[in-house]
Design a protein around this motif. Structure first.
Motif, PDB file in Angstrom:
ATOM      1  N   SER A 113       0.867  -1.186   0.050  1.00  0.00           N
ATOM      2  CA  SER A 113      -0.014  -0.138  -0.080  1.00  0.00           C
ATOM      3  C   SER A 113       0.821   1.208   0.096  1.00  0.00           C
ATOM      4  O   SER A 113       0.568   2.332  -0.818  1.00  0.00           O
ATOM      5  N   ILE A 114       1.795   1.294   0.926  1.00  0.00           N
ATOM      6  CA  ILE A 114       2.887   2.130   0.676  1.00  0.00           C
ATOM      7  C   ILE A 114       3.561   2.436  -0.626  1.00  0.00           C
ATOM      8  O   ILE A 114       3.537   3.730  -1.384  1.00  0.00           O
ATOM      9  N   ARG A 173      18.608  -0.072   0.703  1.00  0.00           N
ATOM     10  CA  ARG A 173      17.493   0.428   0.088  1.00  0.00           C
ATOM     11  C   ARG A 173      16.630   1.272   0.857  1.00  0.00           C
ATOM     12  O   ARG A 173      16.104   2.288   0.280  1.00  0.00           O
ATOM     13  N   LYS A 174      16.385   1.002   2.026  1.00  0.00           N
ATOM     14  CA  LYS A 174      15.390   1.767   2.839  1.00  0.00           C
ATOM     15  C   LYS A 174      15.987   3.102   3.145  1.00  0.00           C
ATOM     16  O   LYS A 174      15.198   4.261   2.815  1.00  0.00           O
ATOM     17  N   GLY A 181      15.163   9.638  -0.747  1.00  0.00           N
ATOM     18  CA  GLY A 181      14.623  10.357  -1.898  1.00  0.00           C
ATOM     19  C   GLY A 181      13.160  10.667  -1.581  1.00  0.00           C
ATOM     20  O   GLY A 181      12.872  11.771  -1.912  1.00  0.00           O
ATOM     21  N   ILE A 182      12.230   9.834  -0.678  1.00  0.00           N
ATOM     22  CA  ILE A 182      10.950  10.631  -0.458  1.00  0.00           C
ATOM     23  C   ILE A 182      10.975  11.753   0.241  1.00  0.00           C
ATOM     24  O   ILE A 182      10.240  12.652   0.085  1.00  0.00           O
ATOM     25  N   ALA A 193       7.213   9.165   6.992  1.00  0.00           N
ATOM     26  CA  ALA A 193       6.890   8.340   8.092  1.00  0.00           C
ATOM     27  C   ALA A 193       6.676   7.110   8.229  1.00  0.00           C
ATOM     28  O   ALA A 193       7.096   6.222   8.887  1.00  0.00           O
ATOM     29  N   LEU A 194       5.723   6.837   7.124  1.00  0.00           N
ATOM     30  CA  LEU A 194       5.124   5.507   7.048  1.00  0.00           C
ATOM     31  C   LEU A 194       6.319   4.486   6.802  1.00  0.00           C
ATOM     32  O   LEU A 194       6.548   3.315   7.009  1.00  0.00           O
ATOM     33  N   ILE A 195       7.141   4.779   5.670  1.00  0.00           N
ATOM     34  CA  ILE A 195       8.454   4.015   5.349  1.00  0.00           C
ATOM     35  C   ILE A 195       9.484   3.833   6.631  1.00  0.00           C
ATOM     36  O   ILE A 195       9.785   2.902   6.943  1.00  0.00           O
TER      37      ILE A 195
END
Length: 381
Positions: free
Chosen positions: A6-7, A67-68, A74-75, A171-173
């Motif tokens: 969903s993210i 990668r996280k 990036g975001i 924040a969700l990531i």
């Protein structure tokens, strides 16, 4: 797992919305910043240029990093840059902020595609990627039109909202997406070796050139849809946004039927026939005498485009079974490079060669070149 997908869907949605948002806003921004038609196209081209220049290295380089962390970097940069677009005070500030948004998007998107095969079992990879891909189609169907309606109150509002959503995604990531171990040093070939190997594959160069040609024509038309609808039919931003809804619906429906059409008729036949239909529809746009016909033409045009696009992407995946990440990175670069070139030529043609007619003729020529290159690069099956 559903929460992570969903993210990823929302990441695709906000990046897709931000990519195309400026097109329906061009008439408003052109007046706001007191710039020419030729210059206005660069407010779209700046984003694409920033993405294209950095996507070539962002994807491969991140293979040796967490990668996280790259996704978070990036975001967050994307959120800040997009928010700043709403504070732009002239053309050059908007150009700079759009370019930065494209650069940070180039760091974000590859991490999504690269981590899906790590997160889900092999049988579910294709389905999961389809869910994320739908985010881009929905962005055109819903996100861009909503942005257009919001812009009717203030052109700044869409940028603030997209930036705010991107901050929430950060924040969700941080909270939900797991850490990803970096690849072991020395196990991966160099960036240049990866691209050399891919482009050395049979038919690769011609396939990418064909992809570039069809997208250049498509984005040339897309860039100046807003200007044309405003100039010819006197549409305001909200009415232009309604046309984008029809385009997005066509694209979304086409993305679901492309695989079925290819299985029934053959991918090569659908691809060639679809590009030929797009060429005819580009010319028909010039004879659309009413807004209703414009809506219909754009719906069918993007239905066809949505049908042939996944077929092109599937053909790329047949070029190599060991360089799929490089294939995706180069496809993204070609996509945004075509956006930049298409926006540039569209501005020149719209201003100097009979308005939108010159842009559509350019798109038809691009279709012809694409058909020739696909025919030469792909085997007859």
């Amino acid at each position: 797992m559903k929460s992570i997908l969903s993210i990823y869907f929302l990441i695709a949605f906000v990046i897709g919305t931000d990519t195309f948002l400026v097109s329906p806003l061009l008439p408003t921004l052109r007046q706001q910043f007191h710039i020419s038609v030729e210059a206005s196209g660069w407010m779209i081209g700046a984003y694409a240029l920033g993405y294209a220049l950095f996507a070539l290295i962002a994807g491969p380089v991140s293979d040796g990093l967490n990668r996280k962390k790259i996704m978070l970097f990036g975001i967050l940069g994307f959120a800040v840059s997009t928010f700043l677009c709403g504070l732009a005070w002239n053309f050059w500030s908007m150009f700079a902020f759009r370019a930065l948004a494209g650069i940070f998007a180039a760091f974000t998107s590859p991490q999504v595609w690269a981590t899906i095969p790590v997160l889900v079992p092999a049988p579910k990879v294709t389905k999961s990627m389809g869910i994320v891909s739908a985010g881009f189609a929905v962005s055109q169907t819903v996100g861009v039109p909503i942005g257009s309606y919001l812009a009717a109150h203030s052109w700044k509002m869409p940028f603030f909202i997209i930036g705010g959503i991107a901050f929430a995604l950060f924040a969700l990531i941080l909270w939900i997406v797991p850490q990803f171990k970096s690849a072991a040093a020395g196990r991966q070939p160099s960036i240049m070796d990866r691209y050399a190997e891919l482009l050395g594959a049979n038919g690769a160069k011609g396939s990418y050139l064909a992809f570039f040609a069809i997208l250049t024509g498509a984005f040339a038309v897309f860039t100046f849809i807003g200007n044309w609808l405003s100039d010819k039919f006197g549409m305001n931003v909200s009415e232009i946004g309604h046309v984008f809804i029809f385009m997005g619906l066509g694209n979304l429906i086409g993305s679901f039927i492309g695989g079925h059409a290819a299985a029934r008729l053959g991918g090569r036949a659908v691809l060639m026939g679809g590009i030929g239909m797009m060429a005819m529809l580009y010319l028909l746009l010039n004879f659309a005498a009413s807004p209703l016909l414009v809506h219909l033409c754009f719906f069918v045009l993007y239905l066809v485009f949505g049908t042939v696009f996944p077929i092109m992407m599937a053909l790329f995946q047949t070029l190599s079974s060991t360089a799929r990440g490089t294939i995706a990175a180069l496809s993204n670069v070609v996509n945004y490079a075509a956006t930049t070139v298409g926006a540039y030529f569209a501005g020149l043609l719209y201003a100097q060669l009979n308005g939108f007619f010159g842009v559509t003729v350019f798109a038809v020529l691009c279709c012809a070149v694409s058909i020739g290159l696909w025919a030469k690069s792909q085997p007859k099956t």
